[in-house]
Structures are given as C-alpha cells and as structure tokens.
Design an enzyme around this catalytic site. Structure first.
Site, short mmCIF file in Angstrom:
data_model
loop_
_atom_site.label_atom_id
_atom_site.label_comp_id
_atom_site.label_asym_id
_atom_site.label_seq_id
_atom_site.Cartn_x
_atom_site.Cartn_y
_atom_site.Cartn_z
N SER A 185 5.40 4.93 -5.74
CA SER A 185 4.18 5.76 -5.01
C SER A 185 3.18 5.98 -6.34
O SER A 185 2.59 5.10 -7.01
CB SER A 185 4.34 6.99 -4.46
OG SER A 185 3.43 7.69 -3.77
N ASP B 167 -3.71 5.72 -4.05
CA ASP B 167 -2.77 5.71 -5.28
C ASP B 167 -2.11 4.13 -5.08
O ASP B 167 -2.30 3.44 -4.21
CB ASP B 167 -1.64 6.62 -4.83
CG ASP B 167 -0.70 6.47 -3.72
OD1 ASP B 167 -1.12 5.62 -2.76
OD2 ASP B 167 0.27 7.33 -3.36
N ASP C 271 0.64 2.45 -3.78
CA ASP C 271 1.00 1.83 -2.81
C ASP C 271 0.29 2.29 -1.54
O ASP C 271 0.63 2.19 -0.49
CB ASP C 271 2.48 2.21 -2.54
CG ASP C 271 2.61 3.94 -2.21
OD1 ASP C 271 1.98 4.72 -2.74
OD2 ASP C 271 3.53 4.26 -1.38
N ASP D 173 -0.81 5.15 0.22
CA ASP D 173 -0.50 5.84 1.20
C ASP D 173 -1.14 7.23 0.96
O ASP D 173 -0.93 8.17 1.97
CB ASP D 173 0.85 6.15 1.54
CG ASP D 173 1.73 6.84 0.47
OD1 ASP D 173 1.14 6.85 -0.94
OD2 ASP D 173 3.09 6.93 0.42
#
Length: 566
Positions: free
Chosen positions: A141, A296, A298, A300
């Site tokens: 993340s 960010d 990834d 999400d």
C-alpha cells in the site's frame, strides 16, 4: 541463530538474500531482527521489510504463505480451485506475484495473473469476475519503499475473514519454509495452462463498473486536473476513467508518472502526507489546475489538494468522505436515482460529522471497525438480502472510498472519478472544494479530526505496544487533557461503559480502546494492523473552528502521556 545458520547454508534462489545474510554475520542484533519470529499472517495477510529471514518479505516467506493458502483451498474447498493475482510497483512485486502463481500451479490451483501491475481494487474485481476461490495482491500500500506485502482475498472479493485467516495461518505454521514447498517453473506453468494471464476484457469490465457509479450526466466544462500516481499502479486506470467521463485536461506529474518501487521523490508514498504531494504542488503552481489528485502505490487510496487564496490546501480523508457523502446524496436525489432507505458505511475512527450529513438526507449510517473489509461485509450483507442498490458510499478516514458494490475494497479509481465530478459541480457554482467543506462546517458544526502515530520498531517495539495496550486496559484513565472521561469502550472485550452502565458492543473483537470526554471530544487508541505503530485518533466538535482546534491541541499534548511516552 540456528535458523540464521540454516538459511546461510542453503543454496538460495535470490542472490540478494545470500549477500544480505553474509553481510550480517557477527551482528547479533541484525540477525535477531530478521529471525526472532515469523512474519505474522492475519486478515491483512503479510507485510514487512524486504530482505532475508523469516521476519522479512522474500521469495521464501511468500512461497510458504502461498503453500499454506493452496493447502487451505485443497483441504476446505476441493479440487478445481483458482486464485486471481495482482501486484503493484514495489521492489520484487513482480517476482513475488510470479512465485505465488508457480506455487499455486504446482499444487493444482489455477493461477489467474494480471500481465501488468494493477490497482488493488482491480484484484478484488477480478476475483468475482473470474469466479475465483481466492485472490492475492502483492502490495504494501502506502508504506515506505523498504516494505512489501501480500494481501489475501476471499471468493467474495473481500480481504479474508478472521476464520479463514486463522485456518490459512495454521496451514502456513505447519510448513517448513524450505522442505515443504511445492513449486514449478513459472514459464512452464504458463505453457501448461496452469498459470493464465488475465485478459484486458477484465480491465475494461472493471472500468465499466466504475463508470456506472458516475453521478454526473454532463461533464462538459473546463475542469483542469494535475494527477500523480506516486510511481504506482494508478496511471492506466485513473487516466482511462477520467477520459471516459470527459475530463480531458489532465497533466501527470512527470517525476511520479511511471512505476518505480524506490519512490525517489516521495520517501513516504502516502497521499495523506504533504511531502508526497510536493512535486504535484510544484507543478500546480505552473499549470494552475482546479484540483491536484494523488493515488497511493496500489491505487486504493486517494488524496487531493486545492488552491485557496494562493495556497494549496490538502483536504483530509474525513473531509473528502463528508464531501462525497453530501455530493452523492444531493446528486442522486436530483437525478432521481436515490434508492429507498439508502445506506452509507463508515468506521469507528472516522468523523462523526457523517452522522449529521446522513440524518439530513435520511441515510442509514452504519459504523464498523477499522479496515475496509468490514465495509465490504456490509455490502455483501445487503447483496445477500437483495438490497445491494441501497448502498451509496463507504469511506474510512485513511483516504479510502467506494460508492458501488462491484468490488469489496476501497477504490481510488472510483474516488478519482467522483472527486473530479464533485470539483466540476462546485466549480459551476463558483466554489472550490475548500469552499464546499467550509459551507458544510457552517451547516453541521466544526468537526476536527487528527491522527497521531507512535512508532515501535523491532522485537522490543512489539512488546512495548502490547504493554501499553495492556496498561490502558487495566488502568482506564479518568481524566485526559484536563477533561473528565465520561465513557469508554473496549472493543477487545466488547464492552461500552457509560456512567455506571455497561453495554455490549455488537462488532467483531478488535484491539481498540475509546475514551469519550465531557465536552463531546473523543480519543481512540489502536495498534496499526499493518505497521509497527500505535495510532491515536482525536476528534472534537466546537462552535467555531478555533474552539475545536483548541481541544484537538490539548489532546495532542495529552496523548504521549496517555501512552506513557510523555
């Protein structure tokens, strides 16, 4: 030391690991940090520093976790199972994804792998779209570059339940990291049809599902956007969805446009942090857009900055969540698409301002534990009852949003679309998004929220975190920031104490403590599920912004003392 020596004696597949092990010989603290425990597998999967050892993210810990998942599927689901796999731009993410696919294939589980990096929500979508039994997303993340991680999803596209996590963990713990892993050559797995690349039609279907959540029919207008994917996975899908809805004037921050797991211009690739957006802000000062949008690594989580009186103001996750709830409700009422008995979902650490906004529009607001999987559970419950359309928005203060039931995780592609629609809607009314949140504060009250992070690295840090939580649990404070504690909740014990009355909390057990103060302010303490730190959430509501800030500042000063760190 015995495990260190065992690793050192192995012919390791990754030469980086051998080099690292050789470099720490004779350094007991370095050895201990890598081998004092196994990386813990839980509902958030694995997350840790990349490197050699049982307490690191490497091909061996990834293979072991995947072997455990394969054993779980073969034992509890049966033959003919399949798993979808996605990965982000982090160091070794591609390798870890391919290793996961190779282990699954060797164990009779078909691996469906995205051929290029993809956002985490695209993985949640693929699990359901391809009717898989589980999903794996290789990502850490928004953590710094030295981290990587391994998230596991259930067949519903949600991060796994505690029950599944416990069973997979049992399977993992029964394995020897070298002797008990079945794997095969990746390319051979592809040739044999045991590893299958996910087609572009799945990405198109994902984007179709995102676009279906649009609440603006007419996006004609001069919305100008600067966008940064923070060297992560967002570029393809975010640019595609903005183009689909008619946002054509998009400038991408060049230093952060393409995947780079070293994150050279943002050591903390987190859109909550101003430093991560600095390159974007510098570009904004030249381009003069209506909005700076950041996702960010990834993709999400989504953060934004807006120019206001010559300064670029970052809106918090709570502020964007409140704005989206108000905007979606207002537009869906205007469009005639507001469902009967609408439902919104937020978390116990997110702003209470949503309660006032929800009440204005007649929305049922459900409060869940921290972690988007709990919001996903609410969507699944509505879907099971044939009422998925009642769900209009879920959000958490940590910059995660989702307005549709097509996935079971937060989605920055969806959020990017909605935020751009919202920015244009307010622009047509002569307002920025800063003007918009200030108008909502005037209407609903000045809710201010803040988060403090207390880091605890290494083995001693883990013990210290546990000690702090135990102490607070056994010695609940009666006064914080010179304010009387009028009630407290222990989500681990499922107890809420208010005055002399004790009631049960109807939520899954979680290591969270909440303290309610005499002026309506609130402090929540919880260890992070993904990082070695304790997070302290502060919230206050006052007649003015200044009054609310005074209370927040007093609680900020009191928090270190509360944790025994003052």
């Amino acid at each position: 030391m015995a495990e260190f020596e065992r690793w050192l004696s192995q012919q390791l597949d990754d030469p980086d690991l051998t080099e690292e092990l050789q470099s720490i010989q004779g350094k007991p603290e370095e050895i201990n940090d890598r081998f004092y425990r196994n990386l813990e597998f839980g509902t958030a999967g694995l997350r840790g520093v990349i490197g050699a050892g049982t307490n690191r993210m490497n091909v061996y810990t990834v293979r072991k976790a995947t072997q455990g998942l394969a054993n779980y599927l073969n034992k509890y689901v049966g033959s003919g199972t399949s798993v979808a796999i996605a990965y982000d731009s982090r160091i070794k993410s591609t390798k870890f994804a391919q290793e996961s696919a190779a282990v699954l294939a060797a164990n009779g589980v078909t691996a469906h792998l995205y051929p290029e990096l993809m956002p985490t929500p695209a993985l949640s979508f693929a699990v359901r779209y391809l009717h898989c039994d589980a999903g794996i997303c290789v990502t850490a993340s928004h953590n710094p570059a030295k981290y990587n991680g391994y998230k596991v999803y259930g067949s519903d596209g949600c991060q796994i339940t505690s029950e599944m996590a416990n069973r997979v963990s049992e399977e993992i713990n029964a394995l020897d990291i070298f002797a008990d892993i079945r794997t095969m050559d990746f390319e051979q797995g592809v040739k044999d049809g045991k590893i299958v690349y996910i087609p572009d039609t799945a990405v198109d279907a994902f984007l179709d599902a995102v676009q279906a959540e649009s609440v603006m029919d007419d996006m004609s207008g001069d919305l100008k956007v600067v966008y940064t994917p923070l060297n992560g996975t967002g570029r393809r899908c975010v640019l595609a969805i903005l183009d689909r809805i008619g946002v054509k004037d998009v400038t991408v921050v060049p230093e952060q446009e393409f995947p780079d797991g070293n994150f050279p211009t943002c050591p903390f690739p987190n859109p909550e942090i101003r430093e991560a957006l600095q390159k974007g802000i510098e570009l904004c000062q030249k381009v003069k857009p209506d909005l700076l949008l950041a996702t960010d690594p990834d993709c999400d989580r989504c953060g934004i900055a807006v120019e206001q009186d010559g300064e670029y103001v970052l809106l918090s996750g709570n502020e964007v969540g409140v704005l989206l709830l108000d905007f979606i409700a207002r537009k869906r009422i205007e469009n005639g698409t507001m469902p009967k008995n609408p439902v919104a979902v937020s978390t116990i650490v997110s702003t209470d301002m949503t309660k006032s906004v929800a009440k204005e529009y007649g929305i049922e607001l459900r409060s869940v534990l921290t972690g988007f999987k709990y919001i996903g559970d609410q969507i699944a419950m509505l879907e099971a009852a044939g009422e998925r359309d009642r769900y209009i928005l879920g959000f958490e203060e940590s910059y995660g949003y989702l307005s549709g039931g097509y996935v079971r995780d937060k989605d920055a592609v969806n959020a990017s679309m909605l935020i751009c629609e919202m920015a244009l809607d307010y622009k047509r009314r002569g307002m920025t998004l800063v003007d918009a949140i200030n108008a909502l504060y005037e209407k609903h009250g000045y809710y201010i929220n803040s988060v403090l992070n207390f880091g605890f690295e290494g083995e001693d840090g883990m013990k210290k975190m546990a000690s702090i939580m135990d102490h607070l649990r056994q010695n609940p404070p009666t006064v914080i920031a010179n304010l009387t504690v009028v009630g407290h909740s222990d989500y681990q014990e499922s107890k809420c104490v208010e005055g002399g009355a004790v009631t049960e909390i109807d939520l899954p057990k979680s290591n969270v403590l909440e303290y309610r103060l005499e002026n309506g302010a609130k402090i929540i303490v919880r260890p992070s599920g993904t990082e070695p730190k304790i997070k302290v959430y502060l919230s206050a509501k006052g007649a003015t912004k200044a009054k609310s800030q005074e209370v927040i500042d007093a609680m900020k000063a009191a928090a270190p003392v509360l944790l025994g760190q003052g």
